[in-house]
Design a protein around this motif. Structure first.
Motif, PDB file in Angstrom:
ATOM      1  N   PRO A 202     -19.849   6.451 -33.706  1.00  0.00           N
ATOM      2  CA  PRO A 202     -19.939   6.286 -35.144  1.00  0.00           C
ATOM      3  C   PRO A 202     -20.784   5.254 -35.641  1.00  0.00           C
ATOM      4  O   PRO A 202     -21.534   4.602 -34.734  1.00  0.00           O
ATOM      5  CB  PRO A 202     -18.520   5.773 -35.420  1.00  0.00           C
ATOM      6  CG  PRO A 202     -18.083   5.385 -34.522  1.00  0.00           C
ATOM      7  CD  PRO A 202     -18.862   5.905 -33.091  1.00  0.00           C
ATOM      8  N   TYR A 203     -21.297   5.137 -37.018  1.00  0.00           N
ATOM      9  CA  TYR A 203     -22.206   4.404 -37.567  1.00  0.00           C
ATOM     10  C   TYR A 203     -21.554   3.052 -38.172  1.00  0.00           C
ATOM     11  O   TYR A 203     -20.033   3.062 -37.882  1.00  0.00           O
ATOM     12  CB  TYR A 203     -23.113   5.122 -38.805  1.00  0.00           C
ATOM     13  CG  TYR A 203     -23.578   6.260 -38.507  1.00  0.00           C
ATOM     14  CD1 TYR A 203     -25.092   6.031 -38.078  1.00  0.00           C
ATOM     15  CD2 TYR A 203     -23.131   7.463 -38.291  1.00  0.00           C
ATOM     16  CE1 TYR A 203     -25.906   7.104 -37.556  1.00  0.00           C
ATOM     17  CE2 TYR A 203     -24.129   8.525 -37.982  1.00  0.00           C
ATOM     18  CZ  TYR A 203     -25.256   8.477 -37.618  1.00  0.00           C
ATOM     19  OH  TYR A 203     -25.922   9.505 -37.111  1.00  0.00           O
TER      20      TYR A 203
ATOM     21  N   VAL B 234     -20.193  21.070 -44.670  1.00  0.00           N
ATOM     22  CA  VAL B 234     -20.427  19.853 -45.339  1.00  0.00           C
ATOM     23  C   VAL B 234     -20.607  18.802 -44.357  1.00  0.00           C
ATOM     24  O   VAL B 234     -19.573  18.558 -43.285  1.00  0.00           O
ATOM     25  CB  VAL B 234     -19.184  19.432 -46.266  1.00  0.00           C
ATOM     26  CG1 VAL B 234     -19.524  18.083 -46.769  1.00  0.00           C
ATOM     27  CG2 VAL B 234     -19.194  20.589 -47.306  1.00  0.00           C
ATOM     28  N   PRO B 235     -21.794  18.189 -43.569  1.00  0.00           N
ATOM     29  CA  PRO B 235     -21.730  17.156 -42.772  1.00  0.00           C
ATOM     30  C   PRO B 235     -20.839  15.885 -43.037  1.00  0.00           C
ATOM     31  O   PRO B 235     -20.674  15.607 -44.291  1.00  0.00           O
ATOM     32  CB  PRO B 235     -23.342  16.697 -42.838  1.00  0.00           C
ATOM     33  CG  PRO B 235     -23.744  17.190 -44.104  1.00  0.00           C
ATOM     34  CD  PRO B 235     -23.024  18.412 -44.650  1.00  0.00           C
ATOM     35  N   VAL B 236     -20.466  15.358 -41.936  1.00  0.00           N
ATOM     36  CA  VAL B 236     -19.719  14.176 -42.210  1.00  0.00           C
ATOM     37  C   VAL B 236     -20.132  12.892 -41.387  1.00  0.00           C
ATOM     38  O   VAL B 236     -20.516  13.024 -40.172  1.00  0.00           O
ATOM     39  CB  VAL B 236     -18.081  14.393 -41.825  1.00  0.00           C
ATOM     40  CG1 VAL B 236     -17.097  13.056 -41.791  1.00  0.00           C
ATOM     41  CG2 VAL B 236     -17.568  15.580 -42.399  1.00  0.00           C
ATOM     42  N   MET B 237     -20.704  11.961 -42.030  1.00  0.00           N
ATOM     43  CA  MET B 237     -20.946  10.804 -41.430  1.00  0.00           C
ATOM     44  C   MET B 237     -19.934   9.777 -41.621  1.00  0.00           C
ATOM     45  O   MET B 237     -19.664   9.353 -42.819  1.00  0.00           O
ATOM     46  CB  MET B 237     -22.123  10.302 -42.221  1.00  0.00           C
ATOM     47  CG  MET B 237     -22.985   9.031 -41.616  1.00  0.00           C
ATOM     48  SD  MET B 237     -24.540   8.685 -42.451  1.00  0.00           S
ATOM     49  CE  MET B 237     -25.136   7.258 -41.525  1.00  0.00           C
ATOM     50  N   ALA B 238     -19.848   8.901 -40.346  1.00  0.00           N
ATOM     51  CA  ALA B 238     -18.454   8.061 -40.466  1.00  0.00           C
ATOM     52  C   ALA B 238     -18.652   6.773 -39.811  1.00  0.00           C
ATOM     53  O   ALA B 238     -19.498   6.734 -38.657  1.00  0.00           O
ATOM     54  CB  ALA B 238     -17.470   8.861 -39.869  1.00  0.00           C
ATOM     55  N   SER B 239     -18.118   5.673 -39.997  1.00  0.00           N
ATOM     56  CA  SER B 239     -17.860   4.473 -39.132  1.00  0.00           C
ATOM     57  C   SER B 239     -16.384   4.483 -38.796  1.00  0.00           C
ATOM     58  O   SER B 239     -15.526   5.224 -39.351  1.00  0.00           O
ATOM     59  CB  SER B 239     -18.341   3.267 -39.870  1.00  0.00           C
ATOM     60  OG  SER B 239     -17.378   3.440 -41.182  1.00  0.00           O
ATOM     61  N   GLY B 240     -16.177   3.618 -37.757  1.00  0.00           N
ATOM     62  CA  GLY B 240     -14.968   3.396 -37.207  1.00  0.00           C
ATOM     63  C   GLY B 240     -14.615   3.992 -35.798  1.00  0.00           C
ATOM     64  O   GLY B 240     -15.596   4.016 -35.096  1.00  0.00           O
TER      65      GLY B 240
ATOM     66  N   VAL C 197     -23.472   3.700 -43.308  1.00  0.00           N
ATOM     67  CA  VAL C 197     -22.933   4.831 -44.110  1.00  0.00           C
ATOM     68  C   VAL C 197     -22.916   4.794 -45.663  1.00  0.00           C
ATOM     69  O   VAL C 197     -23.291   5.650 -46.137  1.00  0.00           O
ATOM     70  CB  VAL C 197     -21.440   4.932 -43.868  1.00  0.00           C
ATOM     71  CG1 VAL C 197     -20.647   5.926 -44.586  1.00  0.00           C
ATOM     72  CG2 VAL C 197     -21.102   5.319 -42.092  1.00  0.00           C
ATOM     73  N   THR C 198     -22.693   3.292 -45.920  1.00  0.00           N
ATOM     74  CA  THR C 198     -23.041   3.239 -47.679  1.00  0.00           C
ATOM     75  C   THR C 198     -24.276   3.377 -48.085  1.00  0.00           C
ATOM     76  O   THR C 198     -24.564   4.008 -48.813  1.00  0.00           O
ATOM     77  CB  THR C 198     -22.292   1.817 -47.995  1.00  0.00           C
ATOM     78  OG1 THR C 198     -21.055   1.428 -47.351  1.00  0.00           O
ATOM     79  CG2 THR C 198     -22.684   1.359 -49.210  1.00  0.00           C
TER      80      THR C 198
ATOM     81  N   PHE D  61     -19.093  11.072 -46.619  1.00  0.00           N
ATOM     82  CA  PHE D  61     -19.295   9.638 -45.936  1.00  0.00           C
ATOM     83  C   PHE D  61     -18.076   8.689 -45.914  1.00  0.00           C
ATOM     84  O   PHE D  61     -17.283   8.763 -46.905  1.00  0.00           O
ATOM     85  CB  PHE D  61     -20.431   8.755 -46.583  1.00  0.00           C
ATOM     86  CG  PHE D  61     -21.658   9.547 -46.723  1.00  0.00           C
ATOM     87  CD1 PHE D  61     -22.567   8.985 -45.875  1.00  0.00           C
ATOM     88  CD2 PHE D  61     -21.955  10.471 -47.625  1.00  0.00           C
ATOM     89  CE1 PHE D  61     -24.027   9.652 -45.770  1.00  0.00           C
ATOM     90  CE2 PHE D  61     -23.316  11.061 -47.722  1.00  0.00           C
ATOM     91  CZ  PHE D  61     -24.078  10.907 -46.800  1.00  0.00           C
ATOM     92  N   LEU D  62     -17.704   8.639 -44.602  1.00  0.00           N
ATOM     93  CA  LEU D  62     -16.256   7.958 -44.531  1.00  0.00           C
ATOM     94  C   LEU D  62     -16.679   6.627 -43.852  1.00  0.00           C
ATOM     95  O   LEU D  62     -16.954   6.555 -42.691  1.00  0.00           O
ATOM     96  CB  LEU D  62     -15.393   8.626 -43.782  1.00  0.00           C
ATOM     97  CG  LEU D  62     -15.146  10.176 -44.345  1.00  0.00           C
ATOM     98  CD1 LEU D  62     -14.312  10.971 -43.045  1.00  0.00           C
ATOM     99  CD2 LEU D  62     -14.262   9.854 -45.436  1.00  0.00           C
ATOM    100  N   ARG D  63     -15.997   5.618 -44.391  1.00  0.00           N
ATOM    101  CA  ARG D  63     -16.118   4.059 -43.768  1.00  0.00           C
ATOM    102  C   ARG D  63     -14.602   3.888 -43.269  1.00  0.00           C
ATOM    103  O   ARG D  63     -13.419   4.139 -43.848  1.00  0.00           O
ATOM    104  CB  ARG D  63     -16.311   3.157 -44.728  1.00  0.00           C
ATOM    105  CG  ARG D  63     -17.672   3.069 -45.352  1.00  0.00           C
ATOM    106  CD  ARG D  63     -18.143   2.185 -46.216  1.00  0.00           C
ATOM    107  NE  ARG D  63     -17.187   2.355 -47.507  1.00  0.00           N
ATOM    108  CZ  ARG D  63     -17.572   2.031 -48.853  1.00  0.00           C
ATOM    109  NH1 ARG D  63     -19.047   1.647 -49.049  1.00  0.00           N
ATOM    110  NH2 ARG D  63     -16.841   2.168 -49.735  1.00  0.00           N
ATOM    111  N   GLY D  64     -14.516   3.270 -42.095  1.00  0.00           N
ATOM    112  CA  GLY D  64     -13.456   2.839 -41.447  1.00  0.00           C
ATOM    113  C   GLY D  64     -12.296   3.867 -40.939  1.00  0.00           C
ATOM    114  O   GLY D  64     -11.306   3.765 -41.096  1.00  0.00           O
TER     115      GLY D  64
END
Length: 342
Positions: A223-224, A298-304, A229-230, A270-273
């Protein structure tokens, strides 16, 4: 933000959306790449091509809708239904959508939807109007037949029995029943038993193989950071930026039948956490969301946490194991797709 959306659906939209999702708009039998080590895959393609060729001729009742008055039409000499029997990631949906595309009939005479979409249609229209709406079809394809919901299984089995009696051809894939998952083995016996009297209408096509999305590929990417992500979301047109916890809470307020509408017009998520989910109800809602995102590419970029740790070990060994593995597979694929956004 997805968490600020409250989509609404009407019956006409439910009917109009019974077509292969965007990810499968362009798939054909010729674009399916059989695994050389799994000859059952090539055999399945040939059998489905023959099934599609046998769907020529006029639609049931000449394309007119009716209420099943009078004598039912004579059943076709070849099986009226075909069941694609295999684990996740062997291309069952690709082949089911290819069958829909290969069927020589106008779009309004063939339908393609998931089990959930079909139950939503019955709920929106009522059982008898749903039968009427589909009885003029030449082909109805049901993806991911839900064998773990006894009530809905009986409902949809009854609907399919009515359609089969009207001469509509059927094609289906399914999940496995809770407690009968083994090592991701096949669900044909479960499927045939659950549809009871309708099972004689189906021929089973076994499709062996591994998850094609991960043939020779790594597991879920790292994850990023939240800031990455933001920033990526701020420069991406059509982006939806959400914190994971509020999104999970919002999904509980939206019926899963609306998750497709929830992501209308969204080009990237885009998902955080992202954290590991331990609540079964929340996890199953995320499975449906993952399916709708995957359908729409739909691509999904996420952190966590990485997506292969999204569900707890207990869930991955429990009754809904197959659903969770499918969700991880699809989210991992979408996470790879998001690399270009970084």
């Amino acid at each position: 933000m997805l968490a600020e959306r409250e989509p609404r659906l009407d019956a006409q939209r439910l009917l109009a959306e019974l077509v292969p999702p965007p990810r499968f708009d362009a798939v054909r039998f010729s674009s399916y790449v059989p695994d050389r080590d799994q000859p059952s895959q090539a055999r399945a393609v040939r059998a489905l091509e023959e099934f599609a060729a046998g769907l020529g001729g006029p639609a049931p009742d000449g394309g007119r809708r009716r209420w099943f008055r009078g004598r039912a039409p004579e059943r076709p000499s070849t099986p009226g239904g075909i069941y694609l029997d295999g684990g996740y990631g062997v291309g069952k949906t690709h082949l089911l959508a290819s069958l829909w595309h290969a069927t020589d009939a106008p779009a309004e005479q063939k339908a393609f939807g998931t089990f959930v979409e079909l139950t939503n249609l019955v709920g929106a229209l009522g059982f008898r109007p749903a039968v009427e709406a589909l009885s003029s079809h030449r082909l109805v394809c049901i993806d991911e037949f839900e064998l773990d919901d006894p009530g809905d299984t009986v409902l949809v089995s009854t609907l399919l029995a009515r359609l089969a009696a009207a001469g509509v051809r059927l094609a289906a894939t399914s999940n496995t029943l809770p407690g009968r998952l083994g090592e991701g083995r096949f669900a044909a016996a479960d499927f045939m038993r659950e549809i009871q009297g309708l099972s004689a209408q189906f021929t089973s096509l076994r499709i062996d193989g591994d998850d094609y999305r991960h043939r020779g590929l790594p597991q879920a990417p790292e994850p990023y950071a939240d800031q990455q992500v933001t920033v990526a979301a701020s420069r991406t047109p059509g982006a939806a930026l959400d914190d994971f916890e509020p999104l999970v809470a919002h999904l509980a307020q939206v019926h899963p039948s609306r998750y497709g509408a929830l992501v209308d017009g969204v080009d990237a998520v885009f998902l955080r956490g992202v954290r590991q989910v331990t609540d079964q109800a929340a996890a199953l809602r995320l499975v449906v969301l993952a399916d709708r995102l995957y359908d729409r590419e739909v691509p999904v970029m996420a952190s966590g946490v990485p997506f292969d740790r999204l569900f707890s070990a207990e869930m991955l060994s429990g009754g809904y194991r197959k659903k969770y593995f499918r969700a991880v597979s699809r989210l991992t694929s979408l996470a790879r797709d998001s690399a270009r956004l970084a």
